[in-house]
Scaffold this active site. Sequence first.
Site, PDB file in Angstrom:
ATOM      1  N   ALA A 131      35.949 -22.091 -23.260  1.00  0.00           N
ATOM      2  CA  ALA A 131      35.766 -22.809 -22.271  1.00  0.00           C
ATOM      3  C   ALA A 131      34.836 -21.519 -20.932  1.00  0.00           C
ATOM      4  O   ALA A 131      34.385 -22.464 -20.206  1.00  0.00           O
ATOM      5  CB  ALA A 131      36.521 -23.672 -21.654  1.00  0.00           C
ATOM      6  N   ARG A 168      27.868 -14.142 -15.180  1.00  0.00           N
ATOM      7  CA  ARG A 168      26.663 -12.938 -14.761  1.00  0.00           C
ATOM      8  C   ARG A 168      25.980 -12.859 -16.014  1.00  0.00           C
ATOM      9  O   ARG A 168      25.204 -12.185 -15.944  1.00  0.00           O
ATOM     10  CB  ARG A 168      28.341 -12.131 -14.913  1.00  0.00           C
ATOM     11  CG  ARG A 168      28.965 -11.237 -13.785  1.00  0.00           C
ATOM     12  CD  ARG A 168      29.855 -10.354 -14.144  1.00  0.00           C
ATOM     13  NE  ARG A 168      31.298 -10.888 -14.705  1.00  0.00           N
ATOM     14  CZ  ARG A 168      32.282  -9.647 -14.893  1.00  0.00           C
ATOM     15  NH1 ARG A 168      31.665  -8.179 -14.995  1.00  0.00           N
ATOM     16  NH2 ARG A 168      32.873 -10.480 -15.623  1.00  0.00           N
ATOM     17  N   GLY A 197      44.488  -6.518 -17.863  1.00  0.00           N
ATOM     18  CA  GLY A 197      46.128  -7.098 -17.628  1.00  0.00           C
ATOM     19  C   GLY A 197      46.994  -5.626 -18.274  1.00  0.00           C
ATOM     20  O   GLY A 197      46.754  -5.923 -18.879  1.00  0.00           O
ATOM     21  N   ASN A 203      46.152  -5.631 -21.872  1.00  0.00           N
ATOM     22  CA  ASN A 203      46.484  -7.108 -22.737  1.00  0.00           C
ATOM     23  C   ASN A 203      44.458  -6.803 -22.715  1.00  0.00           C
ATOM     24  O   ASN A 203      43.623  -7.015 -22.626  1.00  0.00           O
ATOM     25  CB  ASN A 203      46.674  -7.569 -21.826  1.00  0.00           C
ATOM     26  CG  ASN A 203      47.186  -8.922 -23.040  1.00  0.00           C
ATOM     27  OD1 ASN A 203      46.007  -9.013 -23.942  1.00  0.00           O
ATOM     28  ND2 ASN A 203      45.930 -10.101 -22.055  1.00  0.00           N
ATOM     29  N   ALA A 219     -19.743 -14.025 -55.362  1.00  0.00           N
ATOM     30  CA  ALA A 219     -19.375 -13.412 -53.395  1.00  0.00           C
ATOM     31  C   ALA A 219     -20.489 -15.065 -53.023  1.00  0.00           C
ATOM     32  O   ALA A 219     -21.460 -14.933 -52.707  1.00  0.00           O
ATOM     33  CB  ALA A 219     -19.932 -12.024 -53.026  1.00  0.00           C
TER      34      ALA A 219
HETATM   35  C1  UD1 Z   1      42.663 -11.803 -19.976  1.00  0.00           C
HETATM   36  C2  UD1 Z   1      43.459 -11.731 -19.828  1.00  0.00           C
HETATM   37  C3  UD1 Z   1      43.870 -10.018 -19.318  1.00  0.00           C
HETATM   38  C4  UD1 Z   1      43.168  -8.745 -20.500  1.00  0.00           C
HETATM   39  C5  UD1 Z   1      41.743  -9.839 -21.081  1.00  0.00           C
HETATM   40  C6  UD1 Z   1      41.374  -8.724 -21.651  1.00  0.00           C
HETATM   41  C7  UD1 Z   1      45.241 -13.504 -19.181  1.00  0.00           C
HETATM   42  C8  UD1 Z   1      46.058 -14.348 -17.585  1.00  0.00           C
HETATM   43  N1  UD1 Z   1      44.424 -12.543 -18.760  1.00  0.00           N
HETATM   44  O1  UD1 Z   1      41.613 -11.353 -18.730  1.00  0.00           O
HETATM   45  O2  UD1 Z   1      45.234  -9.611 -20.022  1.00  0.00           O
HETATM   46  O3  UD1 Z   1      44.082  -8.080 -20.181  1.00  0.00           O
HETATM   47  O4  UD1 Z   1      42.010 -11.425 -21.054  1.00  0.00           O
HETATM   48  O5  UD1 Z   1      39.538  -9.728 -21.993  1.00  0.00           O
HETATM   49  O6  UD1 Z   1      45.334 -14.085 -20.103  1.00  0.00           O
HETATM   50  N2  UD1 Z   1      39.043 -19.132 -20.678  1.00  0.00           N
HETATM   51  C9  UD1 Z   1      39.430 -19.978 -21.150  1.00  0.00           C
HETATM   52  N3  UD1 Z   1      39.867 -21.441 -20.105  1.00  0.00           N
HETATM   53  C10 UD1 Z   1      40.126 -20.729 -18.987  1.00  0.00           C
HETATM   54  C11 UD1 Z   1      39.919 -19.728 -18.662  1.00  0.00           C
HETATM   55  C12 UD1 Z   1      39.446 -18.106 -19.694  1.00  0.00           C
HETATM   56  O7  UD1 Z   1      38.921 -20.858 -21.332  1.00  0.00           O
HETATM   57  O8  UD1 Z   1      39.838 -21.452 -17.785  1.00  0.00           O
HETATM   58  C13 UD1 Z   1      38.466 -17.883 -22.267  1.00  0.00           C
HETATM   59  C14 UD1 Z   1      37.248 -17.057 -21.157  1.00  0.00           C
HETATM   60  O9  UD1 Z   1      36.337 -17.933 -21.686  1.00  0.00           O
HETATM   61  C15 UD1 Z   1      37.403 -15.745 -21.709  1.00  0.00           C
HETATM   62  C16 UD1 Z   1      38.681 -15.800 -21.961  1.00  0.00           C
HETATM   63  O10 UD1 Z   1      39.445 -17.410 -22.231  1.00  0.00           O
HETATM   64  O11 UD1 Z   1      36.858 -15.812 -22.986  1.00  0.00           O
HETATM   65  C17 UD1 Z   1      39.496 -14.572 -21.275  1.00  0.00           C
HETATM   66  O12 UD1 Z   1      38.882 -15.648 -20.109  1.00  0.00           O
HETATM   67  P1  UD1 Z   1      39.539 -14.208 -18.820  1.00  0.00           P
HETATM   68  O13 UD1 Z   1      38.328 -15.217 -17.571  1.00  0.00           O
HETATM   69  O14 UD1 Z   1      37.437 -13.658 -18.801  1.00  0.00           O
HETATM   70  O15 UD1 Z   1      40.797 -13.991 -18.922  1.00  0.00           O
HETATM   71  P2  UD1 Z   1      40.610 -12.545 -17.675  1.00  0.00           P
HETATM   72  O16 UD1 Z   1      40.679 -12.409 -16.290  1.00  0.00           O
HETATM   73  O17 UD1 Z   1      39.589 -11.159 -17.925  1.00  0.00           O
END
Ligand code: UD1
Length: 454
Positions: free
Chosen positions: A8, A13, A135, A165, A419
Amino acid sequence: MNIVILAAGMGKRMHSDLPKVLHPVAGRPMLAHVIDTARTLSPSRLVVVVGHGAERVREAVAADDVTFAEQAQQLGTGHAVMQALPQLDDNQPTLVLYGDVPLTTAATLKALVEAAGNTRFGVLTVEMPDPTGYGRIVRDAAGSIVRIVEQKDASEAIRAIREINTGIIVCPTGHLRRWLSTLGNDNAQGEYYLTDTVERAATEGIDIVSAQPAALWETLGVNSKVQLAEVERIHQRNLAQRLLEAGVTLADPARIDVRGELTCGRDVSIDIGCVFEGRVHLGDGVQIGANCVIRNSSIDAGAQVQPFCHIDSAKIGADGRIGPYARLRPGTELGEDVHIGNFVEVKNSQVAAHSKANHLAYVGDATVGARVNIGAGTITCNYDGANKFRTVIEDDVFIGSDTQLVAPVTVRRGATIGAGTTLTKEAPADKLTLSRAKQMTLDAWQRPVKKPKQ
Ligand code: UD1
Ligand code: MG
């Protein structure tokens, strides 16, 4: 097993109007790679959580075995999984994947899922030299995982932890449902963290296990074009490695791009700078010269493609000689030992065995027999501005250079066309047919000369 793919996020970026998970890796949306890998685990439910560009994402990956859950606002990974809950089967564990992490292998996911079984919580973790942004995995004195703390919520001591994580987790679905229903967003980002479920599990005495990917690149996420390019190169290097291991000779494994499925027989060799798209098959002993683009085509044993050819939806028979600088367009079918030379374009045409068009020709909508020689500069005039017509050239025909074949027109077996002919009517078998303005010489003519400047 249930699989939920989080897709989602906006991807700010990327600086792009295309939803992040639709940016291509090896010519396909990265989300499609994640779905493919998910399928290898034979999930009973496969749910993609969509939000930004939801319509486009749905359209791009629609399939019978994929369902969607909409997350209108991106309130965090925990909130995202919540949207998928109504579609999940409580009797089976749920695996959570990210739509922007395209290179995770099936083997790694299987290892995690097996380690977790039906009752444990599994987290895919890696040790990173620089864990900034991720994380952190917090373990107790006995080494058991007790919680995950996000970078922004972490103390100095926790930030020093290098085990992170990857985001990929698996856990019992009934528990997950319960934990998510009580999740809060009282944290540095004001988000509902999926990772907070780990602490719940630990408190309830659920075993939390971890597994590690075979390689670090498996868990690389894409947030920018820089990372997209890195992931693309890693993926291409892996594909090249597989070709080498299968016995294909690559002049340089760093300079080949496979955007689809390339299958090769024995003793195939591929020079630098080639791009393969869609399904391409190269038979035994096929040689591909430098800088060719080959899409949805098959090339039979022993054929040689010289540098700088563009081949799209074509079939090349055994021992063919193509190029350099040839263009084969959709519907081209070449028999055995056909030669198509430089600056020759062939479209929607069948050319039978041992025929040749070696230089500067256009063969479109034509049926060409065996042992035909098509001279330099010959073109089929197949298009009147509104309709396309066929040209038929029977076996053993010789077409002289610079001939125009105005379709529909037929050249009978064994005919020779002089030709420069503009052929508008059928040419009979075994005879010389030509149309040509009479040659003449004007004795009185004088070449103009410039007046000398004064
Ligand atoms: C998340 C993890 C973190 C981990 C990292 C790895 C959590 C709270 N944190 O952090 O521990 O080290 O991924 O990359 O889970 N997404 C949605 N809806 C939302 C939020 C996110 O679909 O409301 C999707 C994003 O599009 C993405 C993924 O979930 O594909 C991760 O979201 P992102 O915001 O990148 O998580 P991080 O803050 O990086
Ligand atoms: Mg975030």
